[in-house]
Design a protein around this motif. Structure first.
Motif, PDB file in Angstrom:
ATOM      1  N   TYR A 290      29.605 -74.217 -89.830  1.00 34.02           N
ATOM      2  CA  TYR A 290      30.140 -73.725 -88.580  1.00 34.02           C
ATOM      3  C   TYR A 290      30.733 -72.354 -88.825  1.00 34.02           C
ATOM      4  N   ARG A 291      30.338 -71.407 -88.008  1.00 28.04           N
ATOM      5  CA  ARG A 291      30.905 -70.073 -88.150  1.00 28.04           C
ATOM      6  C   ARG A 291      31.493 -69.668 -86.801  1.00 28.04           C
ATOM      7  N   PRO A 292      32.472 -68.795 -86.813  1.00 26.43           N
ATOM      8  CA  PRO A 292      33.111 -68.410 -85.546  1.00 26.43           C
ATOM      9  C   PRO A 292      32.160 -67.639 -84.651  1.00 26.43           C
ATOM     10  N   LEU A 293      32.473 -67.663 -83.357  1.00 28.08           N
ATOM     11  CA  LEU A 293      31.636 -66.942 -82.397  1.00 28.08           C
ATOM     12  C   LEU A 293      31.730 -65.440 -82.598  1.00 28.08           C
ATOM     13  N   TRP A 294      32.916 -64.934 -82.951  1.00 32.88           N
ATOM     14  CA  TRP A 294      33.082 -63.517 -83.217  1.00 32.88           C
ATOM     15  C   TRP A 294      34.139 -63.342 -84.287  1.00 32.88           C
ATOM     16  N   VAL A 295      34.127 -62.185 -84.883  1.00 30.00           N
ATOM     17  CA  VAL A 295      35.082 -61.867 -85.935  1.00 30.00           C
ATOM     18  C   VAL A 295      35.907 -60.688 -85.461  1.00 30.00           C
ATOM     19  N   GLU A 296      37.221 -60.832 -85.539  1.00 26.02           N
ATOM     20  CA  GLU A 296      38.102 -59.735 -85.128  1.00 26.02           C
ATOM     21  C   GLU A 296      37.972 -58.587 -86.103  1.00 26.02           C
ATOM     22  N   GLU A 297      37.725 -57.404 -85.583  1.00 25.73           N
ATOM     23  CA  GLU A 297      37.647 -56.213 -86.429  1.00 25.73           C
ATOM     24  C   GLU A 297      38.738 -55.251 -85.998  1.00 25.73           C
ATOM     25  N   PRO A 298      39.376 -54.589 -86.952  1.00 26.90           N
ATOM     26  CA  PRO A 298      40.409 -53.623 -86.553  1.00 26.90           C
ATOM     27  C   PRO A 298      39.774 -52.443 -85.822  1.00 26.90           C
ATOM     28  N   ALA A 299      40.536 -51.889 -84.893  1.00 28.44           N
ATOM     29  CA  ALA A 299      40.033 -50.757 -84.121  1.00 28.44           C
ATOM     30  C   ALA A 299      39.858 -49.547 -85.039  1.00 28.44           C
ATOM     31  N   ARG A 300      38.760 -48.843 -84.859  1.00 35.40           N
ATOM     32  CA  ARG A 300      38.508 -47.667 -85.688  1.00 35.40           C
ATOM     33  C   ARG A 300      39.389 -46.501 -85.269  1.00 35.40           C
ATOM     34  N   LYS A 301      39.618 -46.388 -83.970  1.00 32.68           N
ATOM     35  CA  LYS A 301      40.426 -45.285 -83.447  1.00 32.68           C
ATOM     36  C   LYS A 301      41.643 -45.856 -82.746  1.00 32.68           C
ATOM     37  N   ARG A 302      42.703 -45.053 -82.710  1.00 27.13           N
ATOM     38  CA  ARG A 302      43.871 -45.462 -81.948  1.00 27.13           C
ATOM     39  C   ARG A 302      43.569 -45.324 -80.462  1.00 27.13           C
ATOM     40  N   ARG A 303      44.291 -46.081 -79.688  1.00 26.96           N
ATOM     41  CA  ARG A 303      44.129 -46.050 -78.245  1.00 26.96           C
ATOM     42  C   ARG A 303      44.573 -44.690 -77.701  1.00 26.96           C
ATOM     43  N   LEU A 304      43.894 -44.230 -76.647  1.00 29.92           N
ATOM     44  CA  LEU A 304      44.267 -42.961 -76.019  1.00 29.92           C
ATOM     45  C   LEU A 304      45.631 -43.100 -75.355  1.00 29.92           C
ATOM     46  N   PRO A 305      46.408 -42.033 -75.318  1.00 28.77           N
ATOM     47  CA  PRO A 305      47.677 -42.082 -74.590  1.00 28.77           C
ATOM     48  C   PRO A 305      47.431 -42.366 -73.106  1.00 28.77           C
ATOM     49  N   ASP A 306      48.401 -42.973 -72.449  1.00 28.30           N
ATOM     50  CA  ASP A 306      48.226 -43.386 -71.050  1.00 28.30           C
ATOM     51  C   ASP A 306      47.807 -42.264 -70.106  1.00 28.30           C
ATOM     52  N   PRO A 307      48.433 -41.085 -70.133  1.00 28.59           N
ATOM     53  CA  PRO A 307      47.994 -40.039 -69.193  1.00 28.59           C
ATOM     54  C   PRO A 307      46.556 -39.590 -69.450  1.00 28.59           C
ATOM     55  N   VAL A 308      46.175 -39.528 -70.719  1.00 24.38           N
ATOM     56  CA  VAL A 308      44.815 -39.094 -71.055  1.00 24.38           C
ATOM     57  C   VAL A 308      43.815 -40.157 -70.607  1.00 24.38           C
ATOM     58  N   ARG A 309      44.158 -41.431 -70.829  1.00 21.11           N
ATOM     59  CA  ARG A 309      43.252 -42.507 -70.425  1.00 21.11           C
ATOM     60  C   ARG A 309      43.099 -42.537 -68.913  1.00 21.11           C
TER      61      ARG A 309
END
Length: 187
Positions: free
Chosen positions: A58-77
């Motif tokens: 049995y293997r998991p449906l997905w594997v959590e991977e760390p984000a490659r980039k940081r999230r954009l700041p709120d005003p930019v997003r």
């Protein structure tokens, strides 16, 4: 029926909950204690049960991977989402203008004018993302490098605030120790 109760019987592909009912994670000899059934290291064809019965891996449906980039700041997003929506509407208007032109519809001319206007607005939206990002970087500093000047400035400001709070605490402590001493008894 919970996850621990679901098992696939070898060969038939049908779940067999009655065989596994009441068992908890880690009670199977092929699964280490505390591990979920999908974390078994028993490969197919290497079952530990009698009769050479194999147990599927049995293997998991997905594997959590760390984000490659940081999230954009709120005003930019926010500016980026706005630009994407405006661009999408512009593309739809351009497509409708083209189809109206091909069909010879009276709506072709107004749609061409509105799509030209939307193109100008979409260009402004994309430039707004770039300007917002630059402004955010200027105000908050670029912290991509450990030797960033913004990071050093923030560190100095934190240190100064810490010293101010410590000085205020010590002054308050001194006032409490003195209690009534040093005060006039009569106003």
């Amino acid at each position: 029926m919970g996850t621990a109760e679901r098992r696939v019987a070898p060969g038939d592909g049908v779940t067999a909950p009655e065989r596994e009912r009441g068992r908890e994670f880690g009670s199977d000899p092929g699964i280490p204690a505390g591990a979920a059934p999908w974390q078994s290291d028993v490969a197919e064809g290497q079952g530990e049960r009698g009769g050479g019965e194999s147990r599927p891996y049995y293997r998991p449906l997905w594997v959590e991977e760390p984000a490659r980039k940081r999230r954009l700041p709120d005003p930019v997003r926010t500016a980026a989402v706005r630009a994407v929506l405006i661009t999408a509407v512009t593309l739809i208007q351009a497509m409708v203008a083209f189809l109206c032109t091909m069909a010879g519809s009276w709506l072709a001319f107004p749609m061409v004018l509105s799509s030209v206007t939307s193109t100008v607005v979409a260009t402004w939206g994309v430039l707004d993302v770039w300007v917002t990002r630059q402004v955010w970087n200027q105000r908050n500093g670029v912290v991509s490098a450990p030797s960033s000047t913004a990071r050093a400035l923030r560190r100095e400001r934190r240190r100064a605030r810490r010293q101010e709070r410590a000085a205020a605490r010590s002054q308050e402590r001194i006032r409490r120790r003195q209690g009534g001493a040093g005060r006039l008894s009569h106003p």
